[in-house]
Design an enzyme around this catalytic site. Sequence first.
Site, PDB file in Angstrom:
ATOM      1  N   ASP A 190      -5.795  -8.133   1.247  1.00  0.00           N
ATOM      2  CA  ASP A 190      -5.902  -9.574   0.996  1.00  0.00           C
ATOM      3  C   ASP A 190      -6.742  -9.843  -0.248  1.00  0.00           C
ATOM      4  O   ASP A 190      -6.429 -10.720  -1.055  1.00  0.00           O
ATOM      5  CB  ASP A 190      -6.544 -10.282   2.194  1.00  0.00           C
ATOM      6  CG  ASP A 190      -5.696 -10.208   3.453  1.00  0.00           C
ATOM      7  OD1 ASP A 190      -4.484  -9.950   3.336  1.00  0.00           O
ATOM      8  OD2 ASP A 190      -6.248 -10.403   4.549  1.00  0.00           O
ATOM      9  N   ASN A 201       0.858  -1.179   0.000  1.00  0.00           N
ATOM     10  CA  ASN A 201       0.000   0.000   0.000  1.00  0.00           C
ATOM     11  C   ASN A 201       0.898   1.233   0.000  1.00  0.00           C
ATOM     12  O   ASN A 201       2.133   1.128   0.083  1.00  0.00           O
ATOM     13  CB  ASN A 201      -0.986  -0.021   1.177  1.00  0.00           C
ATOM     14  CG  ASN A 201      -0.295  -0.020   2.534  1.00  0.00           C
ATOM     15  OD1 ASN A 201       0.748   0.610   2.725  1.00  0.00           O
ATOM     16  ND2 ASN A 201      -0.877  -0.730   3.501  1.00  0.00           N
ATOM     17  N   LEU A 202       0.304   2.404  -0.104  1.00  0.00           N
ATOM     18  CA  LEU A 202       1.100   3.622  -0.261  1.00  0.00           C
ATOM     19  C   LEU A 202       2.016   3.852   0.933  1.00  0.00           C
ATOM     20  O   LEU A 202       3.188   4.236   0.773  1.00  0.00           O
ATOM     21  CB  LEU A 202       0.180   4.829  -0.467  1.00  0.00           C
ATOM     22  CG  LEU A 202       0.876   6.169  -0.705  1.00  0.00           C
ATOM     23  CD1 LEU A 202       1.751   6.118  -1.954  1.00  0.00           C
ATOM     24  CD2 LEU A 202      -0.152   7.295  -0.816  1.00  0.00           C
ATOM     25  N   SER A 203       1.504   3.602   2.143  1.00  0.00           N
ATOM     26  CA  SER A 203       2.317   3.798   3.338  1.00  0.00           C
ATOM     27  C   SER A 203       3.521   2.863   3.341  1.00  0.00           C
ATOM     28  O   SER A 203       4.652   3.274   3.640  1.00  0.00           O
ATOM     29  CB  SER A 203       1.464   3.577   4.590  1.00  0.00           C
ATOM     30  OG  SER A 203       2.248   3.634   5.758  1.00  0.00           O
ATOM     31  N   GLU A 204       3.297   1.600   2.999  1.00  0.00           N
ATOM     32  CA  GLU A 204       4.397   0.627   2.954  1.00  0.00           C
ATOM     33  C   GLU A 204       5.413   0.998   1.875  1.00  0.00           C
ATOM     34  O   GLU A 204       6.626   0.877   2.075  1.00  0.00           O
ATOM     35  CB  GLU A 204       3.823  -0.766   2.690  1.00  0.00           C
ATOM     36  CG  GLU A 204       2.995  -1.319   3.849  1.00  0.00           C
ATOM     37  CD  GLU A 204       2.125  -2.496   3.460  1.00  0.00           C
ATOM     38  OE1 GLU A 204       1.679  -3.223   4.374  1.00  0.00           O
ATOM     39  OE2 GLU A 204       1.878  -2.685   2.250  1.00  0.00           O
TER      40      GLU A 204
END
EC number: 2.7.1.167
Length: 473
Positions: A263, A194-197
Amino acid sequence: MKLSMPRFDQAPVLVVGDVMLDRYWHGGTSRISPEAPVPVVKVDQIEDRPGGAANVALNIAALGAPAALIGVTGQDEAADSLANSLQAAGVRSVFQRIAHQPTIVKLRVMSRHQQLLRIDFEEPFATDPLSLGAEVESLLEGVKVLVLSDYGKGALKNHQSLIQAARAKGIPVLADPKGKDFSIYRGASLITPNLSEFETIVGRCADEAELVAKGLQLLLDLDLGALLVTRGEHGMTLLRTGQPALHLPARAREVFDVTGAGDTVISTLAAAIAAGEDLPHAVGLANLAAGIVVGKLGTAAISAPELRRAIQREEGSERGVLGLEQLLLAIDDARAHNEKIVFTNGCFDILHAGHVTYLEQARAQGDRLIVAVNDDASVSRLKGPGRPINSVDRRMAVLAGLGAVDWVISFPEGTPENLLSQVKPDVLVKGGDYGIDQVVGADIVKGYGGTVKVLGLVENSSTTAIVEKIRKN
């Protein structure tokens, strides 16, 4: 991008990763505790759902694809609950059960569809888990995609050996990454942060152009086949070396809970790729699936019928000429929105003003109107030689263009009893001067609690009269 439903039944996928149990305590709240300023929840339902890598496998199976799962659990009732749920869903699971260590459980306290509190029961697996080399090798033999579902809980510590084993067999590897070191996923076919990761690895991105530039560099640095960054309400961005970036907008109609959305993305991607779809099409399907699952409460899977219906809506088949399978899905969707289904049938050989008025009156009996049309052979049997004047395809196309008509379907029999038994409309409408008991199919509809209505015909409007007039002239 035109979307279509893959053959998921021919798409076996193996998931390896951090399994967990998502447990829900549901109850009502009507007072504040005298002990502290917190609500008191009277629990009336306890629900267990597979979470983490187990939810990925469950999503794959829900789409109709054969799914296998390898993970680590404790030797406890939570592991038993997981195994039972997965078995019931058709997932083949192989667990390494470790004594004196609990299965990871995420307990959520829910009231009135709101999450009040989450309690985590977990200890990172400190041993060398997933020493299931023989099982992994065996299960890899029969699959078309390997998924690494990494939640950073310790079950996955041998990423490279898994990636290399799959690559040696020509099996694509998809990874849902975690942590501050993405080098452990080097050589994967696709990773889905995701964007944060993603920004944890590459730094903050000021705009889309910077996201693309940093993503392409990450592809090169880690020898990745592709990178899909999921961006919440901003959709998804797919990056591949030598290809333009593909940006897909978010598809969610309503957002109730984002739990497990990642998921759903990787499971849909995996099943679609295993079914032979190209990556852009697989990403389009995953984006659509994510839009469905965030509209559900808690950790949830989407089914093949739900995805198929979303594809129909996306491709503009929410109205018009449908096959039976499409129609049944459309009806399910309408009923989920408390819409009343009306059904009428006929030959509609030459559409005239009387038909139009009748169909408008029929539509007024509910929210959605199905028009079932006799096919050419049945019209010929009913009306005689020289009929129909117009083929069934042309008749249905004209009917589908009317504002009063939602769905058009053909049937081969002289009367629509078989179709009525499957469609089960709320209201059956027929035009003419029949008594209700004389309407064909009335007994079927009344038998399950439906309504039958007879509408008067418009005077001086008759297909037969029009045909005779044409012949005389």
